[in-house]
Design an enzyme around this catalytic site. Structure first.
Site, PDB file in Angstrom:
ATOM      1  N   GLY A   1       3.606  -4.912   9.249  1.00 57.02           N
ATOM      2  CA  GLY A   1       3.625  -4.935   7.550  1.00 57.02           C
ATOM      3  C   GLY A   1       2.294  -5.919   6.892  1.00 57.02           C
ATOM      4  N   LYS A   2       1.873  -5.394   6.170  1.00 57.48           N
ATOM      5  CA  LYS A   2       1.241  -6.173   5.759  1.00 57.48           C
ATOM      6  C   LYS A   2       0.899  -6.736   3.689  1.00 57.48           C
ATOM      7  CE  LYS A   2       0.106 -11.309   6.009  1.00 57.48           C
ATOM      8  NZ  LYS A   2       0.500 -11.654   7.264  1.00 57.48           N
ATOM      9  N   GLY A   3       0.750  -7.106   2.594  1.00 58.17           N
ATOM     10  CA  GLY A   3       0.695  -6.924   1.507  1.00 58.17           C
ATOM     11  C   GLY A   3      -0.746  -7.839   1.121  1.00 58.17           C
TER      12      GLY A   3
ATOM     13  N   SER B   1      -0.171  -2.403   3.873  1.00 64.54           N
ATOM     14  CA  SER B   1      -0.079  -1.418   4.943  1.00 64.54           C
ATOM     15  C   SER B   1       0.866  -1.204   5.609  1.00 64.54           C
ATOM     16  CB  SER B   1      -2.076  -1.553   5.988  1.00 64.54           C
ATOM     17  OG  SER B   1      -1.011  -1.763   6.954  1.00 64.54           O
TER      18      SER B   1
END
Ligand code: GLU
Length: 412
Positions: A101-103, A56
């Site tokens: 952001g992040k995953g 994201s």
């Protein structure tokens, strides 16, 4: 209410206090982009297993997206979106030229062999490669991911490009472009904010007792560095349980015990307690450094700490925040307390682009300068707006984000 909606509560309060326009506010209500991927992994059994992964990118008003990758059974798209939202504000609070952001991959890494883990890491990065890059989105470690995994991921991305791309990811091993001081950075940042908060509360470190929940990267370094400040660390925990000693525990010694025994439970001279009991101990400082939603309306009233430093992302629910505020507990919010990690990730990214590397002393002193400045700025904003440190941190971040949007012509 889902996690993402809950996370927006302090932002909404900050928007009201600042009088932010509807259009600026709406940019922050949803991520700019969310990618969902399937990752096939050849397991040792000879069968292929399909995993689900996400990335994201919440807001890139101030720079490319930045944030870690989590490997955990509880990873969902809602959690990843929320974690990317927190990264936007964390980077803005620290005045970094980066967005949020992040995953994550829904998996249980404890059930994977080293080879399966490597295939999953490479498979995930190959699937998100089209949307990442050192000018687009720069991943990093988070829960259950580490420098070794970052090394595999960076290698996989580099294969796509045909040349070594160290700046695509941070938190790498030092030999292949990692920064000195990145491993300890989040815990070091936590310890700086605890030190500054104790000063404001007129409490000497020697008079402060501390409980730390979690003994992963963030919890273990927080415990060691808060111990180095001169505070007495009386309780520690990991996924298996918690340990307590009113006379104090030496976190360096506990770490040695964990290396040999894989858990801190059973550490000589300590009394076993539950993780729930640790959160309710009569200590000066509590550092929740595990996962989200550990202190909620259910247990917040029983928390006795005077200061909470959020080593984890989102360890307090919105209800818990209100209850603790009413009790006069000072809470150093996650987007400030644990921002040391992304700050040194930023330093790593800068060094990768320069191909010139700094020593650990230089990294640590640059980190200290940024953490102390951010803490004081937020403390002063909280006084000015008569609000909690959390709302003040959102005000600080929001001012920068809205200015960025304005100057880029996103608002008019
Ligand atoms: N995962 C860490 C965080 O939540 C670090 C992110 C980064 O270094 O980019 O802040």
């Amino acid at each position: 209410m889902n996690l993402f909606e809950m996370a927006k509560i302090p932002l909404n309060r900050a928007q009201e206090l600042l009088g932010v326009s509807d259009i600026a506010a709406s940019y922050l209500q949803q991520p700019e982009r969310v990618l969902e991927v399937s990752i096939p992994v050849l397991m040792e059994s000879g069968k292929v297993q399909l995993f689900r992964g996400y990335r994201s990118q919440h807001c890139t008003a101030l720079g490319p997206a930045k944030g870690g990758i989590r490997f955990h059974p509880s990873v969902t798209v809602d959690e990843v979106k929320t974690l990317s939202f927190w990264m936007t504000f964390k980077c803005a609070v620290m005045d970094l030229p980066l967005g949020g952001g992040k995953g994550g991959v829904t998996c249980d890494p404890t059930q994977l062999t080293n080879k399966e883990l490597e295939r999953l890491a490479r498979g995930y990065i190959a699937k998100i490669a089209p949307i990442i890059g050192e000018d687009r989105d720069i991943p990093a470690p988070d829960v259950n991911t580490n420098p070794k995994i970052m090394g595999w991921m960076m290698d996989e991305y580099s294969k796509w490009n045909g040349f070594l791309c160290p700046g695509v990811l941070t938190g790498k091993p030092k030999t292949i472009g990692g920064s000195a001081g990145r491993g300890s950075a989040t815990g070091r940042g936590v310890s700086f904010t605890v030190r500054e908060a104790l000063k404001k509360m007129n409490i000497k470190p020697a008079d402060a007792t501390v409980a730390v929940q979690g003994f992963g990267n963030v919890g273990s370094f927080s415990a060691k560095l808060i111990h180095d400040l001169g505070c007495r660390v009386v309780a520690l925990s990991d996924v298996n349980g918690a340990i307590y000693n009113s006379q104090g525990l030496n976190p360096y010694d506990v770490e040695k015990f964990v290396k040999e025994n894989k858990t801190l439970v059973g550490y000589p001279g300590s009394q076993p307690i539950s993780n729930a009991e640790l959160l309710e101990l009569p200590v000066t400082v509590l550092v929740p450094a595990a996962l989200e939603m550990q202190i909620t309306a259910e247990n917040a009233d029983r928390v006795k700490a005077r200061l909470i430093a959020e080593g984890a992302n989102g360890p307090l629910s919105a209800d818990a925040d209100n209850i603790l505020d009413a009790k006069g507990v000072m809470v150093i919010p996650d987007i400030l307390a644990n921002a040391g990690g992304v700050t040194v990730s930023y330093f790593e990214w800068v060094q990768n682009r320069y191909r010139y590397y700094w020593g650990e002393k230089e990294v640590n002193s640059k980190l200290e300068e940024k953490m102390v400045a951010a803490f004081n700025e937020i403390f002063d904003l909280a006084q000015k707006y008569h609000c909690t440190l959390r709302v003040a941190a959102y005000i600080c971040a929001l001012e920068r984000l809205v200015m960025g949007m304005e100057l880029r012509g996103w608002l008019s």
